[in-house]
Design a protein around this motif. Structure first.
Motif, short mmCIF file in Angstrom:
data_model
loop_
_atom_site.label_atom_id
_atom_site.label_comp_id
_atom_site.label_asym_id
_atom_site.label_seq_id
_atom_site.Cartn_x
_atom_site.Cartn_y
_atom_site.Cartn_z
N LEU A 19 46.51 6.26 -24.84
CA LEU A 19 45.18 6.39 -25.43
C LEU A 19 45.28 6.23 -26.93
CD1 LEU A 19 42.17 7.17 -25.51
CD2 LEU A 19 42.90 9.58 -25.48
N ASP A 20 44.52 5.31 -27.47
CA ASP A 20 44.45 5.10 -28.91
C ASP A 20 43.03 5.45 -29.35
OD1 ASP A 20 44.52 4.32 -31.53
OD2 ASP A 20 44.93 2.21 -31.13
N ARG A 21 42.92 6.53 -30.12
CA ARG A 21 41.61 6.90 -30.66
C ARG A 21 41.39 6.10 -31.93
NH1 ARG A 21 40.68 13.30 -29.63
NH2 ARG A 21 41.59 13.42 -27.56
N SER A 22 40.99 4.85 -31.78
CA SER A 22 40.86 3.94 -32.91
C SER A 22 39.96 4.53 -33.99
CB SER A 22 40.30 2.60 -32.44
OG SER A 22 41.10 2.06 -31.42
N THR A 23 38.83 5.06 -33.57
CA THR A 23 37.91 5.80 -34.42
C THR A 23 37.37 6.94 -33.57
OG1 THR A 23 35.87 4.63 -33.81
CG2 THR A 23 37.25 3.60 -35.51
N PRO A 24 36.67 7.91 -34.16
CA PRO A 24 36.10 8.97 -33.33
C PRO A 24 35.17 8.45 -32.24
CG PRO A 24 36.07 9.62 -35.63
CD PRO A 24 36.50 8.17 -35.61
N SER A 25 34.53 7.29 -32.46
CA SER A 25 33.56 6.78 -31.50
C SER A 25 34.11 5.68 -30.59
CB SER A 25 32.32 6.26 -32.23
OG SER A 25 32.66 5.19 -33.10
N LEU A 26 35.30 5.16 -30.88
CA LEU A 26 35.87 4.06 -30.10
C LEU A 26 37.29 4.40 -29.69
CD1 LEU A 26 35.96 1.21 -28.91
CD2 LEU A 26 36.46 0.34 -31.22
N TRP A 27 37.52 4.51 -28.38
CA TRP A 27 38.84 4.78 -27.83
C TRP A 27 39.31 3.57 -27.04
CZ3 TRP A 27 38.77 10.41 -25.43
CH2 TRP A 27 38.45 11.34 -26.44
N ARG A 28 40.64 3.39 -27.02
CA ARG A 28 41.24 2.29 -26.27
C ARG A 28 42.32 2.84 -25.35
NH1 ARG A 28 39.71 -2.44 -29.13
NH2 ARG A 28 38.92 -1.95 -31.22
N VAL A 29 42.24 2.47 -24.09
CA VAL A 29 43.20 2.90 -23.07
C VAL A 29 43.98 1.68 -22.62
CG1 VAL A 29 43.47 3.88 -20.77
CG2 VAL A 29 41.72 4.80 -22.33
N THR A 30 45.31 1.75 -22.69
CA THR A 30 46.16 0.62 -22.31
C THR A 30 47.05 1.01 -21.15
OG1 THR A 30 46.17 -0.22 -24.59
CG2 THR A 30 47.92 -1.00 -23.11
N PHE A 31 46.86 0.35 -20.00
CA PHE A 31 47.68 0.62 -18.82
C PHE A 31 49.07 0.03 -19.03
CE2 PHE A 31 43.31 0.50 -16.99
CZ PHE A 31 43.27 1.83 -16.57
N ASP A 32 50.08 0.80 -18.61
CA ASP A 32 51.47 0.35 -18.80
C ASP A 32 52.36 1.08 -17.80
OD1 ASP A 32 53.76 -0.81 -19.72
OD2 ASP A 32 53.80 0.26 -21.64
N THR A 33 52.45 0.55 -16.58
CA THR A 33 53.30 1.14 -15.54
C THR A 33 54.10 0.03 -14.86
OG1 THR A 33 51.49 0.98 -13.92
CG2 THR A 33 51.72 3.05 -15.09
N PRO A 34 55.23 -0.35 -15.44
CA PRO A 34 56.07 -1.38 -14.82
C PRO A 34 56.46 -1.01 -13.40
CG PRO A 34 56.82 -0.83 -17.04
CD PRO A 34 55.81 0.20 -16.67
N PRO A 35 56.70 -1.99 -12.49
CA PRO A 35 56.80 -3.40 -12.85
C PRO A 35 55.48 -4.17 -12.85
CG PRO A 35 57.42 -3.09 -10.56
CD PRO A 35 57.16 -1.72 -11.10
N ILE A 36 54.40 -3.66 -12.19
CA ILE A 36 53.18 -4.47 -12.08
C ILE A 36 51.91 -3.64 -12.23
CG2 ILE A 36 54.23 -6.32 -10.71
CD1 ILE A 36 52.95 -5.05 -8.21
N ASN A 37 51.98 -2.50 -12.92
CA ASN A 37 50.79 -1.68 -13.12
C ASN A 37 50.13 -1.28 -11.80
OD1 ASN A 37 51.08 -1.59 -15.87
ND2 ASN A 37 49.25 -2.78 -16.35
#
Length: 294
Positions: A19-37
């Motif tokens: 989870l990247d809280r880019s700003t208080p109002s905009l968050w970004r979630v990046t899936f990352d579970t090798p080998p294929i999410n």
């Protein structure tokens, strides 16, 4: 299971995604579970925790979901995963229903949710994408599909109830009965995604849209979501019934037999089968069965 984020934390690693809280109002979630999410119970519990964080923070307006894997957004559900992580959640009718409950909660979240789709999203991965508010796809790299019919099952996470309102009755049948892959361009034409964007422009386009929406008034955004949801979301009971049907299908003899064949050919591994799952499903051999046989 996930860590518990604290106020002011800008970047946090959950199990299965960051989870990247880019700003208080905009968050970004990046899936990352090798080998294929693959989606598994640990990720589902972590996503429930994430939604709780969103619900508790009255500043977040937009959440963008993307993937660290160039080939897979969310491949599908991990059908051999340990189910014990679900013990952290309230009891459900079957383990599969924890997934249905998550998708219902995701669709009804106060925040605007955006799927930034590059790579493959099939089965439960496609179901996750359909449960978000807005779906943008890389024209060259996105692939969507519901392959369950080829495994003698019905999709359980809502596509049979969500897709008809998005793409129309006939196209919903084509997607669900054919079990084929849909690239970004065709998905856009059908209404499976909002828009397919050339891959070279994709990140910039999604970022610009998400940042734009995140600057608008939170109460106005929440009101718009409330009214659109009331007019468009299927009833929770319909989604639960769909998961009931999936659980019943998974318990019949046909599904395990087909799944066993698929594992022999590389299912759930980074393989040609997973890269071309729609094509593989069309070649799976099975004995004919009647509609009333169990």
């Amino acid at each position: 299971m996930s860590n518990s984020p604290s106020k002011g934390t800008s970047h946090l690693a959950y199990t299965g995604f960051s989870l990247d809280r880019s700003t208080p109002s905009l968050w970004r979630v990046t899936f990352d579970t090798p080998p294929i999410n693959l989606i598994d119970p640990v990720m589902i519990v972590a996503l429930h925790d994430l939604l709780a964080e969103i619900e508790q923070d009255n500043r977040v307006a937009v959440v963008v979901f993307d993937s660290a894997d160039a080939d897979f957004f969310l491949a599908h559900y991990d059908i051999v995963a340990d189910q014990s992580a679900f013990n952290a959640l309230p009891a459900a009718r079957t383990p599969f229903h924890h997934w249905a409950n998550l998708l219902i909660r995701l669709s009804r979240s106060r925040a605007v949710t955006i799927s930034a789709l590059r790579g493959r999203a099939r089965g439960a991965g496609s179901e996750f994408v359909l449960a978000t508010d807005i779906r943008f796809a890389s024209r060259e790299r996105a692939v969507l599909g519901q392959f369950e019919v080829g495994f003698a099952a019905v999709p359980g996470g809502g596509p049979s109830t969500r897709l008809p309102g998005m793409v129309g009755r006939g196209r919903a049948f084509e997607i669900l009965l054919g079990g084929e892959d849909f690239d970004g361009g065709l998905a856009e034409r059908y209404g499976y995604v909002n828009r397919a964007v050339p891959d070279a422009e994709f990140v910039g386009f999604v970022n610009a849209f998400a940042e734009r929406v995140s600057r608008f008034d939170l109460l106005a955004l929440a009101d718009i979501k409330r009214f659109v949801n009331a007019a468009s979301l299927p009833a929770a009971a319909a989604l639960i019934a769909e998961m009931d049907a999936f659980a019943e299908a998974a318990a019949r003899p046909a599904a395990p037999s087909i799944i066993g064949q698929a594992f022999e050919h590389g299912f759930q591994q980074r393989s040609d089968v997973e890269l071309n799952l729609g094509a593989y499903v069309g070649m799976v051999a099975r004995k004919p069965r009647t509609a009333t046989s169990g």
